[in-house]
Design a protein around this motif. Sequence first.
Motif, PDB file in Angstrom:
ATOM      1  N   ALA A 195       0.817  -1.216   0.000  1.00  0.00           N
ATOM      2  CA  ALA A 195       0.000   0.000   0.000  1.00  0.00           C
ATOM      3  C   ALA A 195       0.849   1.263   0.000  1.00  0.00           C
ATOM      4  CB  ALA A 195      -0.924   0.007   1.223  1.00  0.00           C
ATOM      5  N   ALA A 196       2.055   1.158   0.556  1.00  0.00           N
ATOM      6  CA  ALA A 196       2.872   2.355   0.752  1.00  0.00           C
ATOM      7  C   ALA A 196       3.303   2.992  -0.559  1.00  0.00           C
ATOM      8  CB  ALA A 196       4.106   2.005   1.590  1.00  0.00           C
ATOM      9  N   ALA A 197       3.779   2.184  -1.518  1.00  0.00           N
ATOM     10  CA  ALA A 197       4.281   2.765  -2.773  1.00  0.00           C
ATOM     11  C   ALA A 197       3.179   3.502  -3.536  1.00  0.00           C
ATOM     12  CB  ALA A 197       4.930   1.690  -3.627  1.00  0.00           C
ATOM     13  N   PRO A 198       1.984   2.908  -3.721  1.00  0.00           N
ATOM     14  CA  PRO A 198       0.913   3.689  -4.357  1.00  0.00           C
ATOM     15  C   PRO A 198       0.556   4.958  -3.580  1.00  0.00           C
ATOM     16  CG  PRO A 198       0.365   1.352  -4.374  1.00  0.00           C
ATOM     17  CD  PRO A 198       1.577   1.501  -3.506  1.00  0.00           C
ATOM     18  N   LEU A 199       0.541   4.858  -2.249  1.00  0.00           N
ATOM     19  CA  LEU A 199       0.240   6.047  -1.447  1.00  0.00           C
ATOM     20  C   LEU A 199       1.329   7.112  -1.599  1.00  0.00           C
ATOM     21  CD1 LEU A 199      -1.155   4.436   1.828  1.00  0.00           C
ATOM     22  CD2 LEU A 199      -2.407   5.936   0.258  1.00  0.00           C
ATOM     23  N   ALA A 200       2.576   6.683  -1.811  1.00  0.00           N
ATOM     24  CA  ALA A 200       3.657   7.642  -2.015  1.00  0.00           C
ATOM     25  C   ALA A 200       3.466   8.409  -3.323  1.00  0.00           C
ATOM     26  CB  ALA A 200       5.001   6.926  -1.997  1.00  0.00           C
ATOM     27  N   HIS A 201       2.987   7.723  -4.368  1.00  0.00           N
ATOM     28  CA  HIS A 201       2.650   8.419  -5.609  1.00  0.00           C
ATOM     29  C   HIS A 201       1.543   9.442  -5.356  1.00  0.00           C
ATOM     30  CE1 HIS A 201       4.975   6.397  -8.761  1.00  0.00           C
ATOM     31  NE2 HIS A 201       4.822   5.277  -8.091  1.00  0.00           N
TER      32      HIS A 201
ATOM     33  N   PRO B 168       3.469   1.673 -11.015  1.00  0.00           N
ATOM     34  CA  PRO B 168       2.071   1.489 -11.394  1.00  0.00           C
ATOM     35  C   PRO B 168       1.706   2.141 -12.721  1.00  0.00           C
ATOM     36  CG  PRO B 168       2.265   3.067  -9.589  1.00  0.00           C
ATOM     37  CD  PRO B 168       3.612   2.438  -9.758  1.00  0.00           C
ATOM     38  N   VAL B 169       2.446   3.162 -13.126  1.00  0.00           N
ATOM     39  CA  VAL B 169       2.184   3.812 -14.417  1.00  0.00           C
ATOM     40  C   VAL B 169       2.515   2.841 -15.550  1.00  0.00           C
ATOM     41  CG1 VAL B 169       2.762   5.735 -15.927  1.00  0.00           C
ATOM     42  CG2 VAL B 169       2.644   6.084 -13.437  1.00  0.00           C
ATOM     43  N   ALA B 170       3.683   2.207 -15.459  1.00  0.00           N
ATOM     44  CA  ALA B 170       4.081   1.238 -16.475  1.00  0.00           C
ATOM     45  C   ALA B 170       3.122   0.047 -16.492  1.00  0.00           C
ATOM     46  CB  ALA B 170       5.511   0.772 -16.225  1.00  0.00           C
ATOM     47  N   GLU B 171       2.696  -0.397 -15.315  1.00  0.00           N
ATOM     48  CA  GLU B 171       1.731  -1.505 -15.255  1.00  0.00           C
ATOM     49  C   GLU B 171       0.411  -1.100 -15.901  1.00  0.00           C
ATOM     50  OE1 GLU B 171       1.348  -3.013 -11.287  1.00  0.00           O
ATOM     51  OE2 GLU B 171       3.531  -3.157 -11.013  1.00  0.00           O
ATOM     52  N   HIS B 172      -0.038   0.106 -15.646  1.00  0.00           N
ATOM     53  CA  HIS B 172      -1.286   0.603 -16.231  1.00  0.00           C
ATOM     54  C   HIS B 172      -1.230   0.561 -17.755  1.00  0.00           C
ATOM     55  CE1 HIS B 172      -4.793   3.219 -16.849  1.00  0.00           C
ATOM     56  NE2 HIS B 172      -4.032   3.915 -17.687  1.00  0.00           N
ATOM     57  N   HIS B 173      -0.079   0.874 -18.303  1.00  0.00           N
ATOM     58  CA  HIS B 173       0.070   0.909 -19.760  1.00  0.00           C
ATOM     59  C   HIS B 173       0.506  -0.432 -20.342  1.00  0.00           C
ATOM     60  CE1 HIS B 173      -0.700   5.164 -20.143  1.00  0.00           C
ATOM     61  NE2 HIS B 173       0.312   5.507 -19.370  1.00  0.00           N
TER      62      HIS B 173
ATOM     63  N   LEU C 271       3.263  -2.064 -19.733  1.00  0.00           N
ATOM     64  CA  LEU C 271       4.683  -2.021 -20.080  1.00  0.00           C
ATOM     65  C   LEU C 271       5.575  -2.538 -18.948  1.00  0.00           C
ATOM     66  CD1 LEU C 271       4.611   1.481 -21.798  1.00  0.00           C
ATOM     67  CD2 LEU C 271       4.819  -0.738 -22.941  1.00  0.00           C
ATOM     68  N   ARG C 272       4.957  -3.145 -17.943  1.00  0.00           N
ATOM     69  CA  ARG C 272       5.691  -3.805 -16.873  1.00  0.00           C
ATOM     70  C   ARG C 272       4.796  -4.855 -16.266  1.00  0.00           C
ATOM     71  NH1 ARG C 272       7.923  -1.548 -11.059  1.00  0.00           N
ATOM     72  NH2 ARG C 272       5.931  -2.397 -10.340  1.00  0.00           N
ATOM     73  N   ALA C 273       5.352  -6.008 -15.945  1.00  0.00           N
ATOM     74  CA  ALA C 273       4.568  -7.056 -15.293  1.00  0.00           C
ATOM     75  C   ALA C 273       4.178  -6.587 -13.893  1.00  0.00           C
ATOM     76  CB  ALA C 273       5.374  -8.342 -15.221  1.00  0.00           C
ATOM     77  N   PRO C 274       2.972  -6.900 -13.442  1.00  0.00           N
ATOM     78  CA  PRO C 274       2.550  -6.477 -12.100  1.00  0.00           C
ATOM     79  C   PRO C 274       3.479  -7.034 -11.024  1.00  0.00           C
ATOM     80  CG  PRO C 274       0.677  -7.263 -13.373  1.00  0.00           C
ATOM     81  CD  PRO C 274       1.903  -7.612 -14.161  1.00  0.00           C
ATOM     82  N   ARG C 275       3.914  -6.181 -10.129  1.00  0.00           N
ATOM     83  CA  ARG C 275       4.709  -6.617  -8.979  1.00  0.00           C
ATOM     84  C   ARG C 275       4.717  -5.499  -7.944  1.00  0.00           C
ATOM     85  NH1 ARG C 275       9.110  -5.396 -12.554  1.00  0.00           N
ATOM     86  NH2 ARG C 275      10.435  -3.718 -11.714  1.00  0.00           N
ATOM     87  N   MET C 276       5.077  -5.856  -6.737  1.00  0.00           N
ATOM     88  CA  MET C 276       5.136  -4.878  -5.661  1.00  0.00           C
ATOM     89  C   MET C 276       6.334  -3.962  -5.855  1.00  0.00           C
ATOM     90  SD  MET C 276       5.331  -5.575  -1.541  1.00  0.00           S
ATOM     91  CE  MET C 276       4.029  -6.804  -1.701  1.00  0.00           C
ATOM     92  N   SER C 277       6.129  -2.669  -5.705  1.00  0.00           N
ATOM     93  CA  SER C 277       7.215  -1.700  -5.832  1.00  0.00           C
ATOM     94  C   SER C 277       7.768  -1.356  -4.460  1.00  0.00           C
ATOM     95  CB  SER C 277       6.710  -0.419  -6.509  1.00  0.00           C
ATOM     96  OG  SER C 277       6.293  -0.673  -7.831  1.00  0.00           O
ATOM     97  N   ALA C 278       9.084  -1.186  -4.409  1.00  0.00           N
ATOM     98  CA  ALA C 278       9.739  -0.806  -3.158  1.00  0.00           C
ATOM     99  C   ALA C 278       9.891   0.701  -3.029  1.00  0.00           C
ATOM    100  CB  ALA C 278      11.105  -1.474  -3.049  1.00  0.00           C
TER     101      ALA C 278
ATOM    102  N   LEU D  85      -4.114   9.203 -14.470  1.00  0.00           N
ATOM    103  CA  LEU D  85      -4.666   7.945 -13.996  1.00  0.00           C
ATOM    104  C   LEU D  85      -4.864   8.020 -12.494  1.00  0.00           C
ATOM    105  CD1 LEU D  85      -1.879   5.312 -13.634  1.00  0.00           C
ATOM    106  CD2 LEU D  85      -1.401   7.399 -14.888  1.00  0.00           C
ATOM    107  N   THR D  86      -5.567   7.049 -11.967  1.00  0.00           N
ATOM    108  CA  THR D  86      -5.879   7.023 -10.541  1.00  0.00           C
ATOM    109  C   THR D  86      -4.967   6.021  -9.841  1.00  0.00           C
ATOM    110  OG1 THR D  86      -8.192   7.618 -10.944  1.00  0.00           O
ATOM    111  CG2 THR D  86      -7.662   6.622  -8.815  1.00  0.00           C
TER     112      THR D  86
END
Length: 304
Positions: free
Chosen positions: A10-16, A36-41, A43-50, A128-129
């Motif tokens: 939850a932290a990385a999306p909240l940081a954005h 999450p921007v790359a995932e939205h488009h 252009l990146r496989a879904p994974r947790m961001s640090a 994007l949201t």
Amino acid sequence: MDAEVLELSAAAPLAHALAADIARRRGIRALSIKGPVAEHHGLRAPRMSADADVLVEPARFAEFCDDLAGLGWRTRVGRDTPSLLPQHSATYIHPDWPCDIDVHWMFPGFFADAEVVFEALWRSRSTLTIASTRVSAPSRPGTAVVMALHAVRDLRAERHRSERLLVLTALTDSFTENERDEFIGIVRVGGAGWALKDLLAQAGLPGVDDDGDEARRLGWDIFRSNVDDASSVAWWRQIGAARWWEKPAWLWRAVWVPRRDVPRNDVDSLPSHREAWEYRVRRWARGWRATMRHLRGNGKGQTR
């Protein structure tokens, strides 16, 4: 905010979302990138961001960072060191957040002026949201350029090879003609043709291989050839480029890290003498191995 309650997922999306809120309140233009921007488009496989990466208009970078600092975010303790690539960001941490915020004023691989690059990405931005917050981000083609540059810095890593393939597949299979035109337009305006020359050729797009001056192109290529040993190679290049009477001082700086400059998260506490020596010994061991690889391998002759 309790770090035990705030999970990394939850932290990385909240940081954005936090970065977007700061930008909105201050009237600063900022773009969320990667993650999450790359995932939205796609252009990146879904994974947790640090961490959360944000590209801020260069003229107001310091102002944005001051606002982060006002909310308790701070940079890690450390010292300025030589680098094969230009300094391009500052990493902020918070004792109650389990993720970092990487604030960029430029992105490596773009050889054009940072203001020019930002304007090119901002003009075609999308919204994007993320974490229930409206966030500005590069368009799909703009994100593809950023992700391609991020990937090609180190194609020895499986994750980077996968991300490069996702960009290439999107360019050849799913991008519209307008998106392809926008992609190559951002590459040209941003001076990213040299870094992406192989990708452009594979995608059947016109190449732009004369971006930047020779020194910047050489720096980029040397970095890509020495990713794992980039710090040591940068020190040797700095020592090699120094005037003869400055070389001993640079060599001493390369070898010795004062206790106050040992990298750490807590700015208010010094490492113990034992911790400082343990850090130095580990660093010397890494540096020795990197130097030997550099002298034996593809780095030979690149210290000047």
